[in-house]
Design a protein around this motif. Sequence first.
Motif, PDB file in Angstrom:
ATOM      1  N   THR A 289       0.846  -1.210   0.000  1.00 55.02           N
ATOM      2  CA  THR A 289       0.000   0.000   0.000  1.00 55.02           C
ATOM      3  C   THR A 289       0.872   1.248   0.000  1.00 55.02           C
ATOM      4  O   THR A 289       0.611   2.216  -0.733  1.00 55.02           O
ATOM      5  N   ILE A 290       1.910   1.265   0.833  1.00 59.71           N
ATOM      6  CA  ILE A 290       2.795   2.426   0.914  1.00 59.71           C
ATOM      7  C   ILE A 290       3.512   2.651  -0.420  1.00 59.71           C
ATOM      8  O   ILE A 290       3.605   3.796  -0.905  1.00 59.71           O
ATOM      9  N   ALA A 291       4.008   1.589  -1.005  1.00 57.94           N
ATOM     10  CA  ALA A 291       4.709   1.706  -2.297  1.00 57.94           C
ATOM     11  C   ALA A 291       3.771   2.251  -3.372  1.00 57.94           C
ATOM     12  O   ALA A 291       4.182   3.062  -4.226  1.00 57.94           O
ATOM     13  N   GLU A 292       2.522   1.851  -3.330  1.00 53.29           N
ATOM     14  CA  GLU A 292       1.521   2.344  -4.300  1.00 53.29           C
ATOM     15  C   GLU A 292       1.308   3.842  -4.141  1.00 53.29           C
ATOM     16  O   GLU A 292       1.233   4.585  -5.131  1.00 53.29           O
ATOM     17  N   VAL A 293       1.221   4.303  -2.904  1.00 53.89           N
ATOM     18  CA  VAL A 293       1.023   5.737  -2.649  1.00 53.89           C
ATOM     19  C   VAL A 293       2.243   6.532  -3.112  1.00 53.89           C
ATOM     20  O   VAL A 293       2.115   7.592  -3.742  1.00 53.89           O
ATOM     21  N   GLY A 309      12.415   9.180  -0.481  1.00 57.28           N
ATOM     22  CA  GLY A 309      13.122   7.977  -0.045  1.00 57.28           C
ATOM     23  C   GLY A 309      12.137   6.997   0.555  1.00 57.28           C
ATOM     24  O   GLY A 309      11.313   7.373   1.412  1.00 57.28           O
ATOM     25  N   LEU A 310      12.171   5.750   0.128  1.00 56.56           N
ATOM     26  CA  LEU A 310      11.249   4.734   0.621  1.00 56.56           C
ATOM     27  C   LEU A 310      12.051   3.617   1.287  1.00 56.56           C
ATOM     28  O   LEU A 310      12.921   3.008   0.665  1.00 56.56           O
ATOM     29  N   GLN A 346      13.762  17.069   0.902  1.00 58.26           N
ATOM     30  CA  GLN A 346      13.845  15.618   1.056  1.00 58.26           C
ATOM     31  C   GLN A 346      12.660  15.124   1.883  1.00 58.26           C
ATOM     32  O   GLN A 346      12.328  15.705   2.919  1.00 58.26           O
ATOM     33  N   VAL A 347      12.006  14.057   1.421  1.00 54.58           N
ATOM     34  CA  VAL A 347      10.932  13.411   2.174  1.00 54.58           C
ATOM     35  C   VAL A 347      11.222  11.915   2.186  1.00 54.58           C
ATOM     36  O   VAL A 347      11.415  11.302   1.125  1.00 54.58           O
ATOM     37  N   ASN A 348      11.243  11.330   3.389  1.00 53.25           N
ATOM     38  CA  ASN A 348      11.490   9.901   3.540  1.00 53.25           C
ATOM     39  C   ASN A 348      10.261   9.203   4.120  1.00 53.25           C
ATOM     40  O   ASN A 348       9.628   9.723   5.055  1.00 53.25           O
ATOM     41  N   ILE A 349       9.940   8.037   3.566  1.00 53.64           N
ATOM     42  CA  ILE A 349       8.856   7.212   4.080  1.00 53.64           C
ATOM     43  C   ILE A 349       9.488   5.945   4.639  1.00 53.64           C
ATOM     44  O   ILE A 349      10.148   5.193   3.913  1.00 53.64           O
TER      45      ILE A 349
END
Length: 449
Positions: A289-293, A309-310, A346-349
């Motif tokens: 789900t996170i990867a899809e978003v 960043g994931l 930069q945004v990291n998940i």
Amino acid sequence: MIGSSDETKQGPEEPLARASDKRSRDGRVVSGGSHRDARKNGNSAWGAASLDGLITDLSVGLDLATRAMDACSDGIVIVDYRSDGQPIVYANMAFSVTTGFDVDVVVGAPFAEIFRKLLDESQLYQLQCALSEQRSVNAEFKVELQGARTYWQEARLSPLRDDDQTVTHYMAIISDVTAHKLSETELTRRWLELEEANRQLQALDRIKGSFLNLVSHELRTPLSSVLGYSEFLEDELAGALNSQQHAFVGEIQAGARRLVRLVDDLLDYARLEAGTFRLMPREVDISDTIAEVVSSLRPLATAKRIELGLFLPNEHCPVYVDPQRINQVVTNLLGNAIKFTQEGGQVNIVHECEGDNVRVSICDNGIGIPQSHLDRLFDKFYQVDPSTTREKGGAGLGLSIAKALVDAHGGEIGVESLPGVGSNFFFTLPINTSKPQPFPEEDWHRHIQ
């Protein structure tokens, strides 16, 4: 021996002296006459002096008690309980002032006759019952003196008993409770006003919910048309477009999609308020789900040159959730991070397993949030800076809906932030060890508050 001492002479006369004494009806000895000897006369003088002193002490004490009651600011009435009609035998000046009765009229009058003019029938009946049962009783009454304001008085009636615990009198103390009564009345009035205001607010809240629901549904149809026809234009079904026209169509689609998201938020909020929201949970690994978003929002990040960043866990962490609603939570948090991060940021998940929970964190190095706003950040319609959010778009519902959704899944949501440094929004969900209980419909309203 003819002569004898005084002691010898006095001996035989003692019985005669006692015989000559007279006794009163209650048995007290009364002097028998002038033939008594010097010692007997001395004892009588001492007894008379003691009696006079006792009478004086009693007189002083009674006078002191009377003056104390006369000086008392509360009205005092004493009733002779044992006499016919139970007359009032004492009333102080304060009673006259607070009730309007002259003391001369009150003293000697039957208790019921005076208090019938002060109390209603039920109160008078309660007082008479208390007298017959020899117990204490309280009663409040209103006095309207001619040419003066209305006074509220409280009468406290208590029995007075002798050494044998027999009731001989009743004492009534009448206190002015006007200030207390007015405060009580004012509090009652304020409470009624607040209750009415609360009813009106609840009615307005219901109207607001119905309005939002209606408007949201009414907006959906034209928005669908706008998006549909803009896609036709983009696909050049109506003819070829030059680069400028393509740009215009892109703006139309971007604006329409923002409106769709707003309408979706309004609909979700209306459903949450009405308690009609439903979850459709199943066992999933939310990494997908996170990867899809992230994939769907990457174009927004790219447009601002923001690096995404994931970081996903290696192990499998199944959770029992509604994947569509978790998608909504992640979309909201990641969308906000991109929106409030400057170009080139930069945004990291980060998704990780922590004991019995999974934790999802969205960290950015954006503008940050002042500490004073963090406690209210998840309140509905709350916006840190209305001018900023108006520029960035949004209605202030996204975070409150995200919190309601996370709460509904048995998780927690929070934020850490520093102005000029960035923010870290995170939420946790329990790892699926057993299926959670269905979320009660009536709790949705509580979660959105």
